[in-house]
Motif scaffolding. Structure first.
Motif, PDB file in Angstrom:
ATOM      1  N   ASN A   1      24.648  31.587 -14.109  1.00 22.98           N
ATOM      2  CA  ASN A   1      25.269  32.959 -13.797  1.00 22.98           C
ATOM      3  C   ASN A   1      26.106  33.518 -14.877  1.00 22.98           C
ATOM      4  OD1 ASN A   1      24.724  33.194 -11.075  1.00 22.98           O
ATOM      5  ND2 ASN A   1      26.013  31.903 -10.278  1.00 22.98           N
ATOM      6  N   HIS A   2      26.214  34.817 -14.807  1.00 24.57           N
ATOM      7  CA  HIS A   2      26.763  35.453 -15.799  1.00 24.57           C
ATOM      8  C   HIS A   2      26.436  35.340 -17.119  1.00 24.57           C
ATOM      9  CE1 HIS A   2      29.869  36.320 -12.836  1.00 24.57           C
ATOM     10  NE2 HIS A   2      30.122  35.275 -12.701  1.00 24.57           N
TER      11      HIS A   2
ATOM     12  N   GLU B   1      20.746  31.742 -21.994  1.00 22.61           N
ATOM     13  CA  GLU B   1      21.289  30.980 -23.138  1.00 22.61           C
ATOM     14  C   GLU B   1      22.677  30.580 -22.596  1.00 22.61           C
ATOM     15  OE1 GLU B   1      20.697  30.272 -27.709  1.00 22.61           O
ATOM     16  OE2 GLU B   1      21.746  32.073 -27.158  1.00 22.61           O
ATOM     17  N   ARG B   2      23.081  29.048 -22.701  1.00 16.47           N
ATOM     18  CA  ARG B   2      24.471  28.655 -22.236  1.00 16.47           C
ATOM     19  C   ARG B   2      24.661  27.640 -23.349  1.00 16.47           C
ATOM     20  NH1 ARG B   2      26.324  24.152 -19.883  1.00 16.47           N
ATOM     21  NH2 ARG B   2      28.218  24.398 -18.763  1.00 16.47           N
ATOM     22  N   GLN B   3      25.735  27.701 -23.905  1.00 16.75           N
ATOM     23  CA  GLN B   3      26.141  26.662 -24.975  1.00 16.75           C
ATOM     24  C   GLN B   3      26.714  25.446 -24.197  1.00 16.75           C
ATOM     25  OE1 GLN B   3      28.562  28.500 -27.981  1.00 16.75           O
ATOM     26  NE2 GLN B   3      26.794  29.825 -28.697  1.00 16.75           N
ATOM     27  N   ALA B   4      26.803  24.091 -25.081  1.00 19.48           N
ATOM     28  CA  ALA B   4      27.203  22.931 -24.346  1.00 19.48           C
ATOM     29  C   ALA B   4      28.556  23.178 -23.697  1.00 19.48           C
ATOM     30  CB  ALA B   4      27.207  21.969 -25.475  1.00 19.48           C
ATOM     31  N   ASP B   5      29.445  24.004 -24.314  1.00 16.04           N
ATOM     32  CA  ASP B   5      30.854  24.038 -23.658  1.00 16.04           C
ATOM     33  C   ASP B   5      30.766  25.096 -22.518  1.00 16.04           C
ATOM     34  OD1 ASP B   5      30.398  26.285 -25.065  1.00 16.04           O
ATOM     35  OD2 ASP B   5      32.255  26.155 -26.266  1.00 16.04           O
ATOM     36  N   GLY B   6      29.753  25.657 -22.122  1.00 11.86           N
ATOM     37  CA  GLY B   6      29.648  26.551 -21.018  1.00 11.86           C
ATOM     38  C   GLY B   6      29.597  27.988 -21.487  1.00 11.86           C
ATOM     39  N   THR B   7      29.976  28.332 -22.919  1.00 11.57           N
ATOM     40  CA  THR B   7      29.887  29.662 -23.443  1.00 11.57           C
ATOM     41  C   THR B   7      28.464  30.288 -23.224  1.00 11.57           C
ATOM     42  OG1 THR B   7      31.614  29.057 -24.971  1.00 11.57           O
ATOM     43  CG2 THR B   7      30.329  31.006 -25.563  1.00 11.57           C
ATOM     44  N   ARG B   8      28.731  31.529 -22.673  1.00 10.86           N
ATOM     45  CA  ARG B   8      27.329  32.506 -22.707  1.00 10.86           C
ATOM     46  C   ARG B   8      27.297  33.202 -23.942  1.00 10.86           C
ATOM     47  NH1 ARG B   8      28.997  29.455 -18.147  1.00 10.86           N
ATOM     48  NH2 ARG B   8      28.057  30.358 -16.268  1.00 10.86           N
ATOM     49  N   THR B   9      26.165  33.352 -24.412  1.00 11.18           N
ATOM     50  CA  THR B   9      25.921  34.191 -25.493  1.00 11.18           C
ATOM     51  C   THR B   9      25.235  35.268 -25.271  1.00 11.18           C
ATOM     52  OG1 THR B   9      23.529  33.405 -25.850  1.00 11.18           O
ATOM     53  CG2 THR B   9      25.343  32.172 -26.924  1.00 11.18           C
ATOM     54  N   PHE B  10      24.849  35.559 -23.905  1.00 11.12           N
ATOM     55  CA  PHE B  10      24.442  36.859 -23.078  1.00 11.12           C
ATOM     56  C   PHE B  10      23.049  37.274 -23.910  1.00 11.12           C
ATOM     57  CE2 PHE B  10      28.893  37.471 -23.162  1.00 11.12           C
ATOM     58  CZ  PHE B  10      29.158  37.182 -21.605  1.00 11.12           C
ATOM     59  N   ARG B  11      22.294  36.232 -24.499  1.00  9.13           N
ATOM     60  CA  ARG B  11      21.136  36.044 -24.832  1.00  9.13           C
ATOM     61  C   ARG B  11      19.899  35.480 -24.129  1.00  9.13           C
ATOM     62  NH1 ARG B  11      20.817  38.757 -29.742  1.00  9.13           N
ATOM     63  NH2 ARG B  11      22.755  38.873 -31.054  1.00  9.13           N
ATOM     64  N   LEU B  12      18.831  35.931 -23.820  1.00  5.94           N
ATOM     65  CA  LEU B  12      17.725  35.248 -23.418  1.00  5.94           C
ATOM     66  C   LEU B  12      16.688  34.644 -24.374  1.00  5.94           C
ATOM     67  CD1 LEU B  12      16.889  37.618 -20.254  1.00  5.94           C
ATOM     68  CD2 LEU B  12      18.462  35.791 -20.352  1.00  5.94           C
TER      69      LEU B  12
ATOM     70  N   ASN C   1      34.209  37.277 -22.023  1.00  9.57           N
ATOM     71  CA  ASN C   1      33.201  38.171 -22.183  1.00  9.57           C
ATOM     72  C   ASN C   1      32.388  38.267 -20.962  1.00  9.57           C
ATOM     73  OD1 ASN C   1      33.540  38.792 -24.959  1.00  9.57           O
ATOM     74  ND2 ASN C   1      33.113  36.681 -25.546  1.00  9.57           N
ATOM     75  N   LEU C   2      32.627  37.557 -19.913  1.00 10.00           N
ATOM     76  CA  LEU C   2      31.669  37.398 -18.743  1.00 10.00           C
ATOM     77  C   LEU C   2      31.741  38.845 -18.051  1.00 10.00           C
ATOM     78  CD1 LEU C   2      32.777  34.051 -16.819  1.00 10.00           C
ATOM     79  CD2 LEU C   2      30.863  34.595 -18.453  1.00 10.00           C
ATOM     80  N   ALA C   3      32.597  39.848 -18.289  1.00 10.71           N
ATOM     81  CA  ALA C   3      32.305  40.999 -17.838  1.00 10.71           C
ATOM     82  C   ALA C   3      31.207  41.771 -18.477  1.00 10.71           C
ATOM     83  CB  ALA C   3      33.824  41.843 -18.063  1.00 10.71           C
ATOM     84  N   GLU C   4      30.783  41.451 -19.659  1.00 11.10           N
ATOM     85  CA  GLU C   4      29.608  42.013 -20.158  1.00 11.10           C
ATOM     86  C   GLU C   4      28.200  41.762 -19.513  1.00 11.10           C
ATOM     87  OE1 GLU C   4      27.619  41.686 -24.555  1.00 11.10           O
ATOM     88  OE2 GLU C   4      29.801  41.982 -24.462  1.00 11.10           O
TER      89      GLU C   4
END
Length: 506
Positions: free
Chosen positions: A331-332, A464-475, A501-504
């Motif tokens: 999600n997000h 895309e989701r990094q190991a620490d849960g950060t979203r890059t908002f890229r597919l 950045n989740l609002a993005e």
């Protein structure tokens, strides 16, 4: 005279009906945000932009025709805005002076039409002046438009019009001929040009003239004055009708010019706003409808950029030859935003606009349809799944081959197994019916079933989701994963800080 800045061979219809799926399409793609920026508070601009975007072109050549004109508009923005103001000012002036709608007598119609035509001639001269200085315009549409203005609004044309307007002013009275009919009643009334002087005034005074029979009506003879007015109106009738029709023709032409330029004015407004935010745009490459092309770089949701007031993350995808794209992931992560960017880019391309990307290529489609999840509605008389299926049934009735279908978390209102089965059957039927499908889903069984078949026409993307849960908002391309990322849910529920950045993404 024709405008033909929206179509090469025909006029644009500003009253064309919107497609039946317009409410869902506008809501799901948040089209209102885009149209508001294009309109800048102008209701007329909003309606024209809406009709142009939702009644898209299906011929790549027609798309390129508009693109070339739009490119001219962007390169000559000041001149195009000046051109657009001419019909607007003409309508304002017309409303302030024309009283023709309040009279039906030939004399009244002639007088009001004469004033109107004099006003229109002034605005036609402005159009001609712009056409004479149009060397910086390169598109076939604008070149034909300006050439038509120079040809139809020539110096001879204006000289002829001015001569007729002077004569129709009747400063020396009205010259009418008539014949005597049955019972000595007048018939065959004809308006004549005034007698021109062909000799000096001195010779004219002393020259011999043919006998003239005349009479004068007493100022208090109301009956005589009415009879004289009736005779005059009979003579003026044909001229009044011709003048009124000429005025209506020019009026209609200026209104059509305003309608067709309005779309490009809206595009220019949007272009300026996105440029202010540093958000890139590009003129896309449209391919034939039968092709299955879809490749882009830096594609983003322009409505998100407009809402946030800055450039947002774009996606690079190569879906050439693909009929089905399945998007999974946490999600997000930007999945729904990506789906909106696909739909908006398709609509923008097929209306002849630029798209929100650095590069974009796709085949034109017969239409764009959306089936997005809806929030719970307490007033619903049946379950949420029933509502989704009913909505899908209505969409199927409208679908034709070569349309684009966008699903966002559809059929997830039931258990995983049942939802996956429903989604799978519907998706297979659509792809077999030559429908291009983009499906954002959390239904792992549905996505896995397609992935294991290794279909050449199917593309799998994952947020895309990094190991620490950060979203890059890229597919990125990747197989579907059997995880709901419970760590993310735990952090959200039990006090973890959500990424700013989740609002993005939504």
């Amino acid at each position: 005279m024709k405008v033909h800045l929206m179509f090469k061979e025909r006029d644009f219809n500003p009253s064309s009906p919107l497609p039946a799926n317009e409410p869902d399409l506008s809501r799901d793609l948040e089209l209102h945000t885009l149209l508001q920026v294009m309109a800048q508070g102008d209701k007329f601009l909003y309606e024209i932009a809406e009709r142009a975007m939702l009644n898209g072109l299906t011929d790549p050549d027609e798309v390129r025709y508009r693109q070339d004109i739009l490119n001219d508009c962007l390169n000559n923005a000041e001149v195009v805005r000046q051109l657009y103001q001419i019909p607007i000012e003409a309508q304002k002036t017309k409303r302030s002076l024309w009283l023709g709608i309040f009279t039906r007598t030939p004399s009244g119609v002639l007088s009001s039409s004469l004033d109107l035509l004099k006003m229109f001639v002034g605005f036609l001269r402005q159009l001609r002046a712009i056409a004479d200085n149009s060397v910086s315009f390169a598109s076939a549409g604008f070149r034909a438009f300006f050439a038509m203005l120079q040809r139809e609004l020539s110096d001879d044309y204006f000289e002829t019009v001015e001569t007729h307007l002077r004569h129709l002013g009747f400063r020396n009275g009205v010259l009418i001929s008539a014949e005597l009919g049955r019972g000595n009643e007048g018939t065959n009334y004809v308006l004549r040009l005034p007698n021109e002087r062909n000799q000096g005034w001195l010779k004219e005074v002393f020259s011999r003239k043919p006998p003239v029979y005349s009479f004068r009506i007493h100022p208090r003879d109301d009956t005589g004055m009415r009879a004289l007015t009736e005779i005059k109106d009979r003579g003026l009738n044909l001229a009044a009708n011709a003048l009124a029709q000429t005025s209506d023709h020019i009026d209609s032409y200026l209104k059509m010019l305003q309608s067709e330029l309005a779309f490009y004015i809206g595009c220019m407004n949007l272009h300026e706003q996105l440029a202010q935010y540093g958000a890139p745009v590009t003129l896309p490459t449209p391919d034939p409808m039968a092709a299955r092309s879809h490749a882009f770089r830096g594609l983003y949701d322009p409505c998100l950029a407009l809402t946030m007031g800055r450039a947002v993350v774009g996606n690079d995808v190569d879906a050439e030859g693909k009929s089905l794209t399945i998007v999974t992931g946490a999600n997000h992560g930007g999945k729904s935003t990506f789906l909106r960017s696909i739909g908006l880019a398709q609509l923008m391309m097929q209306s002849g606009m630029f798209v929100a990307a650095t590069e974009f290529r796709a085949n034109v489609s017969a239409g764009v349809f959306t089936h997005f999840k809806r929030k719970e509605d307490a007033s619903m008389k049946s379950g949420k799944l029933d509502e989704e299926l009913a909505r899908m049934s209505g969409i199927v009735d409208l679908l034709t081959p070569d349309t684009v279908m966008l699903f966002n978390e559809s059929f997830a209102a039931t258990n995983e197994r049942e939802g996956s089965e429903i989604a799978g059957q519907i998706t297979r039927a659509l792809v077999e019916g030559r429908i291009k499908v983009f499906f954002v889903t959390h239904l792992y069984e549905f996505a896995r079933a397609f992935y294991e078949k290794e279909r050449a026409d199917t593309l799998f993307l994952r947020a895309e989701r990094q190991a620490d849960g950060t979203r890059t908002f890229r597919l990125v391309e990747g197989r579907p994963l059997p995880t709901s990322f419970g760590q993310d849910i735990y952090q959200t529920v039990f006090g973890g800080e959500e990424s700013p950045n989740l609002a993005e993404a939504s």
